[in-house]
Structure formats: C-alpha cells, structure tokens
Design an enzyme around this catalytic site. Structure first.
Site, PDB file in Angstrom:
ATOM      1  N   ALA A   1       0.796  -1.230   0.000  1.00 19.07           N
ATOM      2  CA  ALA A   1       0.000   0.000   0.000  1.00 19.07           C
ATOM      3  C   ALA A   1       0.830   1.284   0.000  1.00 19.07           C
ATOM      4  CB  ALA A   1      -0.974  -0.033   1.175  1.00 19.07           C
TER       5      ALA A   1
ATOM      6  N   ASP B   1      -4.220  -2.685   4.151  1.00 21.18           N
ATOM      7  CA  ASP B   1      -4.437  -1.849   2.962  1.00 21.18           C
ATOM      8  C   ASP B   1      -5.514  -0.802   3.180  1.00 21.18           C
ATOM      9  OD1 ASP B   1      -3.254  -4.546   1.974  1.00 21.18           O
ATOM     10  OD2 ASP B   1      -2.843  -3.065   0.407  1.00 21.18           O
TER      11      ASP B   1
ATOM     12  N   ARG C   1      -4.955   0.548  -8.825  1.00 22.77           N
ATOM     13  CA  ARG C   1      -5.326  -0.552  -7.904  1.00 22.77           C
ATOM     14  C   ARG C   1      -6.305   0.027  -6.875  1.00 22.77           C
ATOM     15  NH1 ARG C   1      -0.999  -4.517  -5.505  1.00 22.77           N
ATOM     16  NH2 ARG C   1      -2.832  -5.861  -5.361  1.00 22.77           N
TER      17      ARG C   1
HETATM   18  O1  MRU Z   1      -1.195  -7.067  -3.367  1.00 17.10           O
HETATM   19  P1  MRU Z   1      -0.118  -6.416  -2.548  1.00 17.10           P
HETATM   20  O2  MRU Z   1       1.157  -7.190  -2.543  1.00 17.10           O
HETATM   21  O3  MRU Z   1       0.051  -4.972  -2.905  1.00 17.10           O
HETATM   22  O4  MRU Z   1      -0.687  -6.467  -1.062  1.00 17.10           O
HETATM   23  C1  MRU Z   1       0.107  -5.958  -0.033  1.00 17.10           C
HETATM   24  C2  MRU Z   1      -0.462  -6.170   1.312  1.00 17.10           C
HETATM   25  O5  MRU Z   1      -1.556  -6.661   1.482  1.00 17.10           O
HETATM   26  C3  MRU Z   1       0.346  -5.630   2.461  1.00 17.10           C
HETATM   27  O6  MRU Z   1       0.189  -6.450   3.589  1.00 17.10           O
HETATM   28  C4  MRU Z   1      -0.144  -4.222   2.781  1.00 17.10           C
HETATM   29  O7  MRU Z   1      -0.163  -3.438   1.648  1.00 17.10           O
HETATM   30  C5  MRU Z   1       0.692  -3.569   3.829  1.00 17.10           C
HETATM   31  S1  MRU Z   1       2.311  -3.171   3.268  1.00 17.10           S
HETATM   32  C6  MRU Z   1       3.033  -2.208   4.457  1.00 17.10           C
END
Ligand code: MRU
Length: 357
Positions: free
Chosen positions: A51, A238, A89
C-alpha cells in the site's frame, strides 16, 4: 537499519526506478519507468506493490505525466491524469489519499512545469515521511512484547517490509526493531498464495538481514499455533474502516480466526494513511479481483533459462476456473491492537486516536 538494496522506489529526476518485485528473488533488477503509462502498468502488474509503495510510486508517476505535458497539453487534462493513476489498484486507501493531496497541492496552478515541481517534491516528501513513520511504528510495537523475554516467535503474512514501503516496513519494521533491541526473532512467513509475497519477498528480506525465517504455506498456521509457542501475529493493512475492520492480503482473515482460537495476539501494523474513517465497516472496502491465471498457473515463476517450473506454468487442469480476490477483511474483534507511528491502541479507539494526528 535500512539495507541500501532495499530502497525499492528510486526517483532519479528524469525517471523512476522500481525494483521489479515480479522476478524477485531470482533476479534483482530495476525497471526504468519514464512515463505515467509505464507507472500505471508497473502498479497494475505488481512490479511494485504494498500500500505505501503504491502511493509513493503513483505520485512519481503523476510527476512523469506532468513533465511530459509541459508545452504540449492544456491543464484541462489534470483530472484525467489523476484519475488514471487512482484507478491502477483499488483496495489500498493510501493511493487515494496521495492523489487527493496531489490535487490539493496544485490548486490554482495551470502551468505543467510548476505542477511537475510540486508533485516531484511531494513524492520526495512522502518517501521521507514513510521512512520516519515506519521507524516510529516499529519502536512503538516493542511495548507489546514482554521485556523479560529474549526470543519471540512471530507469524506474518504477505510482505510488509522495505519492499512494500519507502524502505523500512510496517510489520517487518516491528520485527527489525525487536532485532535492533537485541532480541532473537524467529519469523514464520506465510507463503501468501497466489503472488507469493511471503515466500519470495518476506523470506528474501529476512535472509538478507540474517533474521531467522521459516516459510509456511498459508494453511499451516493452525498446526504451528498448536505445536509451537507463537508470541504474536503481525500483519500490515491496505485499508482500515472506522470500526477497525481491516482489509489486507487474502488469507489474513483466516489467520486472524486461527490466532483468536489459540489466544495468540493478532496485531495490525498501520500508518495514518491506512485508516479510512469514511467507511463505517469493512463491508464497504472495495476488494480487488485479479486474474484467474495467477491461481491456476505459475507462469511468473520461470527458471533462469526461461523454462517453466511446471509445463507451461500450469498447476491445474486446462480450462479450470478459479477465484482470485486479492484481499480479505479481518473483523475488528479479531484484532488485539493496531500498532501505528502514533501509538498502539484497540479498534474501539480508532476515531479518538485519529483525531489527534
Ligand atoms: O497485493 P499487494 O502485494 O500490494 O498487497 C500488499 C499487502 O496486502 C500488504 O500487507 C499491505 O499493503 C501492507 S504493506 C506495508
């Protein structure tokens, strides 16, 4: 401590360099991104993910978009430029805050070269703020671990480290802080199907730093909690709704239920920009659906000579259907504490604590 190779987003004035997370750990290659279109593709295809990292990348993408418009486009284009990045996204709220702030900062400015300057400095500011917020979050997390213990066993999910942020990490930031406080940390990294953020990225980061780490498949956490003393589950997020329901990588919800069943504290690591108080509950959080092929085949996992690990990458019958929700929502009652850069608190305290930051 931040490993220099762990600066996944590097702004180079004329372009952006992104450590390509689709091919890690096999290859450590930076993608050279020269346009907003390439930025959007890199976010969509998850060359950059996590995120906070997505939000920072989005703002540098805007900067590239603004730069390419100097002298050739009218400022009427601003909203469509902002929207194109916003839509790359949907689940993480960080990107929408960044786009809103980028828009606020250029109120009344129509000159693309000025806009470029404003967005470039905002992107740089985000990098600094994210690093310092992550470090503070990591330190705050220490208070939740009994001081008289010298060793902690921690389960984590997805990748919440340097690769997902500007270069330090949230849940992995707490793990780094425990290590820096002289504690021995044993990490169990959920593999995190289907994109394998846990086995490819978290294990990679932990090994690079010499932190003991065992990869487990996503279904193994129940066994682990039954057979070993697990001190905590640490995950990132997120988007957190006002009641504390938390969207994070698919599989987090299952982990939360298993942790509750075993009395293992489940902590969500979040920076200010993860909270979305406009949403009352997690039911309102948009969940990204990704390609079925991420579930039915491993075609992103090729050997060095370009051959597929499985014939044609398939791990399922030809024509098999799949579901691929990329995130799920962990109900607030499963969460013991949020760990943030402004302290640790229970879900019921969210709105009060957010008022003061
Ligand atoms: O699909 P992604 O890899 O972008 O998902 C990431 C996550 O779900 C993480 O746990 C979240 O973004 C926190 S990162 C500090």
């Amino acid at each position: 401590m931040t490993h220099p190779e762990f600066l996944p987003i590097q702004w180079k004035s004329t372009h952006l360099e992104l450590l390509d997370q689709r091919i890690l750990p096999g290859k450590k290659e930076f993608l050279k991104i020269v346009s907003v279109e390439e930025t959007i593709l890199a976010i969509r295809e998850m060359a950059v993910r996590g995120a906070p990292a997505i939000a920072i990348t989005g703002v540098f993408g805007l900067t590239l978009g603004a730069k390419s418009r100097v002298g050739v486009a009218s400022s009427k284009d601003i909203d469509s430029l902002l929207t194109s990045v916003l839509e790359s996204r949907p689940t993480a709220v960080n990107l929408s805050y960044a786009i809103r702030e980028a828009k606020n900062r250029i109120q009344g400015i129509t000159d693309w070269s000025l806009i470029t300057e404003v967005w470039e400095s905002y992107g740089k500011e985000m990098v600094k703020l994210d690093l310092s917020a992550n470090r503070a979050l990591g330190e705050n997390g220490l208070s939740l671990f009994p001081k008289d213990q010298s060793e902690y066993h921690i389960i984590t999910h997805c990748n919440t480290g340097a690769l997902a942020t500007a270069g330090h990490g949230t849940a992995l930031g707490v793990i780094r802080s425990l290590r820096d406080a002289g504690k021995k940390v044993i990490v169990y990294a959920d593999e995190t199907r289907p994109f394998l953020q846990g086995s490819r990225l978290t294990a990679f980061e932990m090994m690079e730093e010499g932190i003991e780490c065992y990869i487990i498949t996503d279904g193994m956490s129940g066994w682990l909690m039954n057979h070993r003393k697990i001190d905590a589950v640490l995950v990132g997020c997120d988007r957190v709704a006002a009641n504390g329901d938390t969207a994070n990588k698919i599989g987090t919800y299952n982990l939360g239920i298993v942790a509750k069943e075993h009395g293992v504290p489940f902590y969500v690591c979040a920076t200010k920009d993860s909270f979305d108080l406009n949403l009352k509950t997690g039911d309102e959080i948009p969940i990204e659906m990704r390609k079925e092929s991420e579930v039915t085949q491993f075609d992103f996992l090729k050997t060095e000579d370009g051959k597929f690990l499985f014939p044609e990458g398939k791990t399922s019958p030809i024509g098999a259907r799949a579901l691929n929700p990329s995130f799920d929502v962990t109900k607030a009652h499963l969460i013991k504490n949020f760990i943030t850069e402004f302290g640790c608190f229970v879900p019921e305290e969210i709105s009060v604590r957010l008022k003061n930051v």
